[in-house]
Design a protein around this motif. Structure first.
Motif, PDB file in Angstrom:
ATOM      1  N   VAL A  69      -7.806  -0.271   1.076  1.00 24.61           N
ATOM      2  CA  VAL A  69      -6.458   0.287   0.919  1.00 24.61           C
ATOM      3  C   VAL A  69      -5.477  -0.821   0.540  1.00 24.61           C
ATOM      4  O   VAL A  69      -4.696  -0.681  -0.399  1.00 24.61           O
ATOM      5  CB  VAL A  69      -6.004   1.020   2.204  1.00 24.61           C
ATOM      6  CG1 VAL A  69      -4.532   1.381   2.134  1.00 24.61           C
ATOM      7  CG2 VAL A  69      -6.849   2.256   2.436  1.00 24.61           C
ATOM      8  N   GLU A  70      -5.528  -1.937   1.267  1.00 28.07           N
ATOM      9  CA  GLU A  70      -4.645  -3.064   0.973  1.00 28.07           C
ATOM     10  C   GLU A  70      -4.929  -3.632  -0.414  1.00 28.07           C
ATOM     11  O   GLU A  70      -4.015  -3.953  -1.169  1.00 28.07           O
ATOM     12  CB  GLU A  70      -4.794  -4.158   2.033  1.00 28.07           C
ATOM     13  CG  GLU A  70      -3.837  -5.314   1.864  1.00 28.07           C
ATOM     14  CD  GLU A  70      -2.374  -4.909   1.952  1.00 28.07           C
ATOM     15  OE1 GLU A  70      -1.557  -5.536   1.229  1.00 28.07           O
ATOM     16  OE2 GLU A  70      -2.032  -3.992   2.718  1.00 28.07           O
TER      17      GLU A  70
ATOM     18  N   SER B 211      -9.259   5.174   5.403  1.00 30.37           N
ATOM     19  CA  SER B 211      -8.156   5.240   6.357  1.00 30.37           C
ATOM     20  C   SER B 211      -7.252   4.028   6.148  1.00 30.37           C
ATOM     21  O   SER B 211      -7.600   3.102   5.409  1.00 30.37           O
ATOM     22  CB  SER B 211      -8.690   5.264   7.785  1.00 30.37           C
ATOM     23  OG  SER B 211      -9.281   4.025   8.097  1.00 30.37           O
ATOM     24  N   SER B 212      -6.123   4.030   6.819  1.00 34.42           N
ATOM     25  CA  SER B 212      -5.144   2.956   6.625  1.00 34.42           C
ATOM     26  C   SER B 212      -5.674   1.583   7.056  1.00 34.42           C
ATOM     27  O   SER B 212      -5.200   0.569   6.573  1.00 34.42           O
ATOM     28  CB  SER B 212      -3.851   3.273   7.366  1.00 34.42           C
ATOM     29  OG  SER B 212      -4.110   3.490   8.735  1.00 34.42           O
ATOM     30  N   GLU B 213      -6.676   1.548   7.953  1.00 32.40           N
ATOM     31  CA  GLU B 213      -7.234   0.257   8.402  1.00 32.40           C
ATOM     32  C   GLU B 213      -8.241  -0.328   7.418  1.00 32.40           C
ATOM     33  O   GLU B 213      -8.643  -1.476   7.551  1.00 32.40           O
ATOM     34  CB  GLU B 213      -7.926   0.412   9.771  1.00 32.40           C
ATOM     35  CG  GLU B 213      -6.982   0.732  10.909  1.00 32.40           C
ATOM     36  CD  GLU B 213      -6.754   2.224  11.073  1.00 32.40           C
ATOM     37  OE1 GLU B 213      -7.669   3.011  10.776  1.00 32.40           O
ATOM     38  OE2 GLU B 213      -5.652   2.607  11.482  1.00 32.40           O
TER      39      GLU B 213
ATOM     40  N   SER C 190      -3.013   8.509  -1.495  1.00 35.16           N
ATOM     41  CA  SER C 190      -4.120   8.435  -0.544  1.00 35.16           C
ATOM     42  C   SER C 190      -5.371   8.033  -1.315  1.00 35.16           C
ATOM     43  O   SER C 190      -5.430   8.168  -2.540  1.00 35.16           O
ATOM     44  CB  SER C 190      -4.320   9.773   0.171  1.00 35.16           C
ATOM     45  OG  SER C 190      -4.734  10.761  -0.737  1.00 35.16           O
TER      46      SER C 190
ATOM     47  N   TYR D 278       3.298   3.406  -1.549  1.00 34.94           N
ATOM     48  CA  TYR D 278       3.073   3.481  -0.109  1.00 34.94           C
ATOM     49  C   TYR D 278       1.787   4.258   0.151  1.00 34.94           C
ATOM     50  O   TYR D 278       1.572   5.307  -0.466  1.00 34.94           O
ATOM     51  CB  TYR D 278       4.227   4.209   0.601  1.00 34.94           C
ATOM     52  CG  TYR D 278       5.561   3.537   0.405  1.00 34.94           C
ATOM     53  CD1 TYR D 278       5.983   2.537   1.275  1.00 34.94           C
ATOM     54  CD2 TYR D 278       6.396   3.892  -0.653  1.00 34.94           C
ATOM     55  CE1 TYR D 278       7.212   1.921   1.099  1.00 34.94           C
ATOM     56  CE2 TYR D 278       7.620   3.276  -0.835  1.00 34.94           C
ATOM     57  CZ  TYR D 278       8.027   2.294   0.037  1.00 34.94           C
ATOM     58  OH  TYR D 278       9.230   1.670  -0.133  1.00 34.94           O
ATOM     59  N   PHE D 279       0.967   3.757   1.073  1.00 34.73           N
ATOM     60  CA  PHE D 279      -0.236   4.488   1.450  1.00 34.73           C
ATOM     61  C   PHE D 279       0.173   5.638   2.364  1.00 34.73           C
ATOM     62  O   PHE D 279       0.922   5.450   3.323  1.00 34.73           O
ATOM     63  CB  PHE D 279      -1.249   3.583   2.158  1.00 34.73           C
ATOM     64  CG  PHE D 279      -2.510   4.300   2.526  1.00 34.73           C
ATOM     65  CD1 PHE D 279      -3.403   4.699   1.540  1.00 34.73           C
ATOM     66  CD2 PHE D 279      -2.797   4.603   3.847  1.00 34.73           C
ATOM     67  CE1 PHE D 279      -4.562   5.374   1.871  1.00 34.73           C
ATOM     68  CE2 PHE D 279      -3.956   5.271   4.189  1.00 34.73           C
ATOM     69  CZ  PHE D 279      -4.835   5.661   3.184  1.00 34.73           C
TER      70      PHE D 279
ATOM     71  N   THR E 162      -0.447   8.190   5.167  1.00 32.82           N
ATOM     72  CA  THR E 162      -1.319   8.365   6.328  1.00 32.82           C
ATOM     73  C   THR E 162      -1.388   9.813   6.794  1.00 32.82           C
ATOM     74  O   THR E 162      -2.109  10.111   7.746  1.00 32.82           O
ATOM     75  CB  THR E 162      -0.853   7.486   7.504  1.00 32.82           C
ATOM     76  OG1 THR E 162       0.487   7.851   7.830  1.00 32.82           O
ATOM     77  CG2 THR E 162      -0.927   6.018   7.152  1.00 32.82           C
TER      78      THR E 162
END
Length: 121
Positions: free
Chosen positions: A66-67, A60-62, A55, A99-100, A102
Motif C-alpha cells: 500500500v505504501e 489492508s492498510s498495514e 483501495s 489517500y488509501f 480504509t
C-alpha cells in the motif's frame, strides 16, 4: 420542489474520478496500478485540490505494498494532472492528493463482528 442541479465541484470530481480510473487501467505502465480501485474523489470548492481515495484489492492498510503504491501514485501525480487537464479542458487543474481508503477493510471487520455475534446465539 424542483431537483437542484449538481454543483460544479461535484461534476468535476466525477469526471476526475472517471478519467483517473481510465488512466490507471489503460495507460499507466506501473503494474501496481492495475490493482487500484478509485473509491472516491472530492474536489475543493475552488477546484484547486482533488482528494482521491483508493483501495487495493486484497490489501489492508498495514500491507507494505500500500505504501509502495501510494509513493508510486504521488510520483506519477504530474502525469495524471497533465492528462486530466488535457482531457477535461479545465482552466484550473486540481492538485491531486492520494489517500488509501480504509473503509473496505473496516466494513469487513464489522461484518466479521456481526457474524461472530450472530453465531454465538
Amino acid at each position: 420542489m424542483a431537483n437542484s442541479p449538481i454543483s460544479r465541484p461535484t461534476r468535476v470530481a466525477q469526471e476526475v474520478r472517471r478519467t483517473l480510473a481510465q488512466l490507471l487501467v489503460q495507460e499507466a505502465k506501473d503494474p501496481r496500478f492495475q490493482k487500484i480501485t478509485i473509491t472516491e474523489c472530492q474536489i475543493s470548492k475552488d477546484l484547486s485540490v482533488a482528494k482521491v481515495h483508493f483501495s487495493l484489492m486484497g490489501h489492508s492498510s498495514e500491507d507494505p505494498e500500500v505504501e509502495s503504491t501510494l509513493q508510486a501514485l504521488e510520483k506519477a501525480q504530474g502525469y495524471f494532472r497533465s492528462e486530466i487537464g488535457k482531457r477535461l479542458n479545465l482552466r484550473i487543474v486540481p492538485q491531486i492528493r492520494f489517500y488509501f481508503d480504509t473503509v473496505p477493510e473496516n466494513v469487513q471487520h464489522i461484518e466479521d463482528l456481526i457474524n461472530k455475534a450472530l453465531n454465538k446465539n
